[in-house]
Design an enzyme around this catalytic site. Structure first.
Site, short mmCIF file in Angstrom:
data_model
loop_
_atom_site.label_atom_id
_atom_site.label_comp_id
_atom_site.label_asym_id
_atom_site.label_seq_id
_atom_site.Cartn_x
_atom_site.Cartn_y
_atom_site.Cartn_z
CD GLN A 193 -4.57 -4.57 -13.44
OE1 GLN A 193 -3.48 -4.98 -13.84
NE2 GLN A 193 -5.26 -5.19 -12.52
CD GLU A 194 -8.79 -4.11 -11.95
OE1 GLU A 194 -9.43 -4.07 -10.89
OE2 GLU A 194 -8.29 -5.16 -12.40
CG ASP A 208 -6.05 -3.32 -8.70
OD1 ASP A 208 -4.94 -3.05 -8.18
OD2 ASP A 208 -6.32 -4.44 -9.20
CD GLU A 210 -7.32 -4.96 -6.01
OE1 GLU A 210 -8.53 -4.63 -6.06
OE2 GLU A 210 -6.86 -5.86 -6.72
CG ASP A 214 -4.74 -8.63 -6.28
OD1 ASP A 214 -4.67 -9.85 -6.09
OD2 ASP A 214 -4.94 -8.16 -7.42
CG HIS A 222 -13.08 -10.26 -12.25
ND1 HIS A 222 -13.61 -9.55 -13.31
CD2 HIS A 222 -12.24 -9.39 -11.63
CE1 HIS A 222 -13.12 -8.34 -13.32
NE2 HIS A 222 -12.30 -8.20 -12.31
NE ARG A 223 -6.33 -13.33 -11.24
CZ ARG A 223 -5.10 -13.54 -10.75
NH1 ARG A 223 -4.88 -14.57 -9.96
NH2 ARG A 223 -4.12 -12.72 -11.03
P1 PGA Z 1 -5.37 -9.95 -12.95
O1 PGA Z 1 -5.91 -8.55 -12.47
O2 PGA Z 1 -6.43 -10.97 -12.71
O3 PGA Z 1 -5.07 -9.71 -14.39
O4 PGA Z 1 -4.14 -10.24 -12.14
C1 PGA Z 1 -6.96 -8.35 -11.61
C2 PGA Z 1 -6.52 -7.61 -10.39
O5 PGA Z 1 -5.34 -7.19 -10.30
O6 PGA Z 1 -7.29 -7.44 -9.47
ZN ZN Z 2 -5.54 -6.25 -8.23
#
Ligand code: PGA
Ligand code: ZN
Length: 416
Positions: free
Chosen positions: A168-169, A245, A288, A315, A368-369
């Site tokens: 994801q990140e 993440d 994460e 998380d 944040h989200r």
């Molecule tokens: P989400 O993702 O707010 O879409 O769940 C952010 C994260 O996983 O940190």
């Molecule tokens: Zn996350």
């Protein structure tokens, strides 16, 4: 005593082109405060529940009129006349009336909107900055303030983008002793350097949900790490680490971690080896959700292997929930916790979770989200109140930069 005169919610839009709610609390004294609630795209399954309208004729079923109605009726009845300065009591009343484990009856968004609006109204009543009020109202017993460093998402994939990476990140974390303003500048300049490197490699530089680049056509999940390493080097910045993440629950299916880009299906121990390899090759300082939200044993394993060098962050695993954090502490599953107000649904529980982490020598990172953010900057004041080590926020899009602007404002106030 500062009694609550009214508490009202309305449906608003969030950054994800879907509705959310904003709540306004007015006190008898005339002081007032507003707060709005974000939501996640890759929300963990143990988070506080969100009550959606489900009316397919409005916003594809994602309207928030029911959630607003719960504030205007049940919550308003419960809180009008109560002392707004007693945050713990206010939140306790809502938790008790809801009575379910995941806030299914009143809904996490309605409870959180009310909780935060009450805190803001009280801070305004006391003419105190919100971060100081949070400390006072919830007995946060810490000496001095240490402003969080920026943890900026610079490349995003998974559920936050189309056809980018499986994971994801990819983020940059700014460490060191610079002032907040300087750290934010550093982060943004590296973000721009990432853009240059992406262009030089012929990737597009469109942004995803969180304002990070979401290039299509990435060959594998490691490419962003190479790009970011090159960008940091080009920028000449020091005191910068790489964060990641995986949001691994999103790729976990049938007991395997599915990396479609690489045509791989990994077991938990293979996934751990995958990240061990990354830790050897890159300046990775945090990891994460490297594993799925209920794969507890493997979390213990990865923390044992990498935890002395890297912050292993829960998380979706911990969802800002004290019970899950206690389990993680017992199992030595993490050494750092991500904090999101709407995962648990009240300010009191969020702050208590942060303090439990601290007591156990764990860092907190307020986030944040990715689903839908609003321009509310409450999360920044929370991070400052509990001395979080970082705030995790994207480096572009109005709803994200508003957070960094608030951080720099607090930095000016506190000369930090
Ligand atoms: P989400 O993702 O707010 O879409 O769940 C952010 C994260 O996983 O940190
Ligand atoms: Zn996350």
């Amino acid at each position: 005593m500062s009694s609550i005169k009214s508490i009202r919610a309305r449906e608003i839009l969030s950054s994800g082109s879907t509705p959310s709610i904003e709540v306004e609390c007015i006190l008898e004294s005339g002081a007032s405060g507003k707060a709005s609630v974000p939501f996640g795209a890759s929300a963990g399954s143990h988070e506080a529940s969100v009550i959606l309208d489900g009316d397919k004729k409005r916003f594809r079923g994602k309207g928030m009129l029911k959630a607003a109605g719960i504030v205007n009726n049940a919550i308003s009845k419960l809180l009008v006349g109560e002392d707004a300065l007693s945050q713990r009591k206010i939140d306790g009343k809502m938790i008790k009336t809801d009575g379910t484990e995941n806030k299914q009856k009143l809904g996490g968004s309605s409870i959180l909107g009310a909780s935060l609006a009450v805190a803001r109204a009280s801070a305004n009543e006391r003419k105190r900055p919100l971060y100081m009020h949070i400390r006072d109202a919830l007995d946060v017993n810490l000496k001095g303030f240490h402003l969080p460093g920026p943890m900026m998402v610079v490349v995003e994939g998974g559920k936050h983008a189309d056809n980018s990476t499986d994971l994801q990140e990819y983020l940059i974390s700014i460490k060191g002793k610079d002032k907040a303003r300087e750290k934010v500048r550093k982060g943004i300049e590296i973000y721009l350097a990432v853009k240059d490197v992406l262009k030089s490699r012929r990737y597009n530089t469109n942004v995803g949900n969180e304002g990070a680049f979401a290039p299509s056509g990435m060959p594998d999940n490691e490419e962003p790490l190479k790009i970011i390493t090159e960008a940091i080097k080009k920028s000449g910045m020091k005191d910068v680490g790489i964060s990641h993440d995986a949001a691994a629950s999103e790729i976990f299916s049938g007991g395997k971690y599915i990396l479609s880009k690489e045509k791989k299906e990994l077991s938990s121990s293979e996934m751990i080896r995958y990240f061990e390899n990354w830790a050897k090759k890159y300046n990775l300082i945090t990891l994460e959700d490297p594993l799925a939200e209920d794969d507890w044993e493997s979390w213990t394993e990865i923390t044992k292997k990498l935890g002395s060098k890297i912050k292993i962050i829960g998380d979706d695993l911990t969802v800002t929930n004290i019970n899950r954090l206690e389990k993680a502490i017992k199992l030595k599953a993490i050494n750092t916790i991500l904090i999101k107000l709407n995962q648990i649904g009240t300010l009191t529980e969020t702050v208590d979770c942060c303090m439990l982490a601290r007591k156990n020598k764990m860092d907190t990172i307020v986030s944040h989200r990715g689903g839908g953010e609003t321009n509310d900057t409450f999360m920044v004041d929370l991070a400052v109140a509990v001395n979080s080590s970082f705030i995790k926020v994207g480096p572009s899009r109005g709803e994200r930069v508003e957070k960094y602007n608030r951080l720099m404002e607090i930095g000016e106030e506190l000369r930090l």
